[in-house]
Design an enzyme around this catalytic site. Structure first.
Site, PDB file in Angstrom:
ATOM      1  N   GLY B  38       0.790  -1.225   0.000  1.00 38.29           N
ATOM      2  CA  GLY B  38       0.000   0.000   0.000  1.00 38.29           C
ATOM      3  C   GLY B  38       0.824   1.276   0.000  1.00 38.29           C
ATOM      4  N   CYS B 248     -27.952 -10.382 -16.518  1.00 40.45           N
ATOM      5  CA  CYS B 248     -27.278 -10.033 -17.765  1.00 40.45           C
ATOM      6  C   CYS B 248     -28.163 -10.473 -18.935  1.00 40.45           C
ATOM      7  CB  CYS B 248     -25.925 -10.719 -17.842  1.00 40.45           C
ATOM      8  SG  CYS B 248     -25.131 -10.519 -19.447  1.00 40.45           S
ATOM      9  N   CYS B 251     -26.065 -13.390 -20.786  1.00 34.62           N
ATOM     10  CA  CYS B 251     -25.683 -14.664 -20.153  1.00 34.62           C
ATOM     11  C   CYS B 251     -26.489 -14.970 -18.901  1.00 34.62           C
ATOM     12  CB  CYS B 251     -24.191 -14.691 -19.835  1.00 34.62           C
ATOM     13  SG  CYS B 251     -23.752 -13.773 -18.354  1.00 34.62           S
ATOM     14  N   CYS B 273     -22.976  -7.961 -18.617  1.00 36.35           N
ATOM     15  CA  CYS B 273     -21.751  -8.035 -17.810  1.00 36.35           C
ATOM     16  C   CYS B 273     -20.719  -7.057 -18.354  1.00 36.35           C
ATOM     17  CB  CYS B 273     -21.132  -9.432 -17.900  1.00 36.35           C
ATOM     18  SG  CYS B 273     -22.150 -10.770 -17.281  1.00 36.35           S
ATOM     19  N   CYS B 279     -18.755 -13.088 -19.438  1.00 31.42           N
ATOM     20  CA  CYS B 279     -20.045 -13.191 -20.103  1.00 31.42           C
ATOM     21  C   CYS B 279     -19.992 -14.218 -21.244  1.00 31.42           C
ATOM     22  CB  CYS B 279     -20.437 -11.815 -20.650  1.00 31.42           C
ATOM     23  SG  CYS B 279     -22.159 -11.706 -21.143  1.00 31.42           S
TER      24      CYS B 279
HETATM   25 ZN   LIG Z   1     -23.189 -11.682 -19.089  1.00 35.67          ZN
END
Ligand SMILES: [Zn+2]
Lengths: 205, 300
Positions: B38, B248, B251, B273, B279
């Site tokens: 970090g 989605c 998909c 997506c 996807c």
């Molecule tokens: Zn998708």
């Protein structure tokens, strides 16, 4: 530079790819503290440096870095090897060393004075490469922290209780501290400053 | 000289473009970044043959870790086929001749802008982020000397005040991208312009995560299994973006990060997506959303 008394050993034969493969092993080791990696390249006859220490030097050191060598490693052959292949100069001042190569963890005992960085630039610290006889993921100390899912057992016969106490103290200064790379003749593992160390109860007595 | 001769000539650049000395310098910075998760390590960024904003920091990090046997994936906004992703992929195909993939699971190195793949990353993978502004305190304090002091002292009151002002103004924390995180309880870090939806994926990720900012010349890192906690307040806990009751269209996935696609002037829309590989993989496995042509065929 005086003429070397004997021919300087070969470094990497394929600088680009061997450097990358070596770096990948060092990076993975630093990212997964205590995990043991086979060195992808072993560089023989590098003065007093062991073959994996030499690999590490060729991978990380150059004219922009200063190297500290402990007494056993600070031979003309080692200095010639490093100067020829990396262009890095050596320093006798641990505070100035970006990289320190040590023949044993003893050089870390007491007030060793390697650079721990500072609070605004903790990256300005020394990385210490220590030659050890062996590395094992078995009872010794228990490591935890970034890079370790739960905990990891770690041991080396070359690292005594005094070293581990020193390493604990180093971790207590986080984000300051030195980062360690342990090198055998064939393997490496790392212990960055971020790793918490639990001494084995038997060892802790 | 003919074009053929030109293209058959040995390349004038090193493997992955950067010279060995530059790679070594970047590699040293990466190791420090890993040792202090970090913390932003300064490095002497090089000019790259692409403009800033095209991910020169990420490209330099990728060039320094990439090896001959790596398989590279590049994404921008979750997609492999956007201009930025394609040009970076072509750059490495040309300069490093590495294998390329669009499949998350096949890649050993993934360079990204904006997204973390939906598919969980594994220990052998490295995720490289292109970061425009690495300093999470920059909008609050323009002076580098001051922000550096704040990090040194772990003095992060300002950023909490900023988030709390959000709550006062909007009733919730309005920051949705580059949402600041606390790393291992020590450093506040900018997760780059990823949506906060992806913040939880950074926490204890199995993959090594490296961040490169070219213009700002900073490298930082998260080793695997590192604590990465989004800043929040007891009465206003951190939440991720959610799309309730949304699937989605292609998909059928739920609970992923969605892109909204406007379908016509009448304002009809669909959600798909953002992660195009995720996807497409789902579709190839037979998961079909309501607007998928194959789905319609199946329904007839
Ligand atoms: Zn998708």
């Amino acid at each position: 530079m005086p003429m070397p008394q004997q021919a300087i050993a070969q470094g990497f034969t394929d600088l680009t790819h061997q450097s990358q493969q070596s770096f990948k092993a060092i990076m993975d080791a630093m990212a997964q503290p205590g995990k043991i990696y086979d060195a992808p390249h072993k560089v023989d006859n590098a003065g007093a440096l062991n073959p994996v220490a030499a690999m590490t030097a060729l991978t990380l050191c150059d004219a922009e870095t200063l190297i500290y060598l402990d007494e056993a490693l600070n031979t003309p052959e080692t200095r010639q090897f490093l100067a020829f292949h990396t262009g890095a100069a050596t320093t006798s001042d641990p505070q100035k060393a970006q990289f320190a190569f040590l023949s044993s963890a003893e050089a870390l005992e007491g007030d060793h004075n390697f650079n721990m960085g500072n609070h605004e630039y903790p990256d300005q610290s020394s990385t210490v490469i220590i030659a050890v006889n062996d590395l094992a993921n078995q009872a010794g100390v228990t490591l935890s922290g970034p890079g370790i899912e739960t905990s990891r057992a770690f041991a080396s016969s070359s690292l005594n209780q005094q070293f581990w106490q020193q390493a604990e103290a180093n971790n207590a200064e986080y984000p300051l501290g030195i980062d360690h790379i342990f090198v055998t003749e064939t393997q490496l593992a790392a212990l960055p400053r971020s790793t918490k160390i639990k001494l084995d109860p038997a060892q802790g007595e | 000289m003919s074009l053929d001769q030109l293209t058959n000539e040995a390349p004038a650049y090193n493997f992955a473009y950067l010279d060995e000395q530059t790679k070594r310098m970047i590699r040293r910075a990466i190791l420090k970044g890993i040792a202090v998760p970090g913390y932003q390590v300064p490095f002497a960024a090089r000019e790259m043959p692409m403009p800033y904003g095209w991910g020169t920091g990420g490209v330099q990090v990728t060039a320094s870790v990439l090896g001959e046997s790596d398989i590279l994936k590049v994404i921008d906004q979750g997609a492999d086929d956007t201009t930025n992703a394609v040009s970076i992929r072509n750059f490495f195909a040309k300069t490093a001749n590495v294998d390329l993939t669009t499949h998350t699971s096949e890649a050993t190195v993934i360079q990204t802008r904006h997204r973390i793949p939906e598919e969980e990353l594994q220990e052998h993978q490295t995720l490289v982020y292109q970061v425009p502004i690495p300093e999470p305190l920059r909008f609050l304090e323009p002076r580098e000397t001051e922000t550096r002091k704040m990090h040194a002292l772990s003095e992060y009151g300002l950023i909490h005040v900023k988030l709390y002002e959000d709550i006062a103004t909007h009733g919730h924390i309005a920051t949705t991208y580059a949402y600041p995180v606390m790393v291992e309880g020590r450093y506040v870090m900018d997760p780059s312009p990823t949506p906060k939806f992806d913040n939880p994926k950074m926490h204890k990720s199995k993959a090594l995560q490296l961040f490169g900012a070219g213009r700002e010349k900073r490298i930082y890192a998260l080793p695997p299994h590192t604590d990465v906690v989004s800043l929040d307040f007891e009465d206003h806990p951190f939440t991720i973006q959610e799309w309730p009751d949304t699937k989605c269209a292609m998909c059928g996935a739920e609970g992923v990060y969605f892109d909204e696609v406007i379908l016509d002037d009448a304002g009809n829309n669909m959600f798909v997506c953002s992660d195009s590989d995720y996807c497409e993989t789902r579709q190839s496995e037979g998961h079909l959303g309501p607007l998928n042509a194959d789905y319609k065929e199946r329904m007839q």
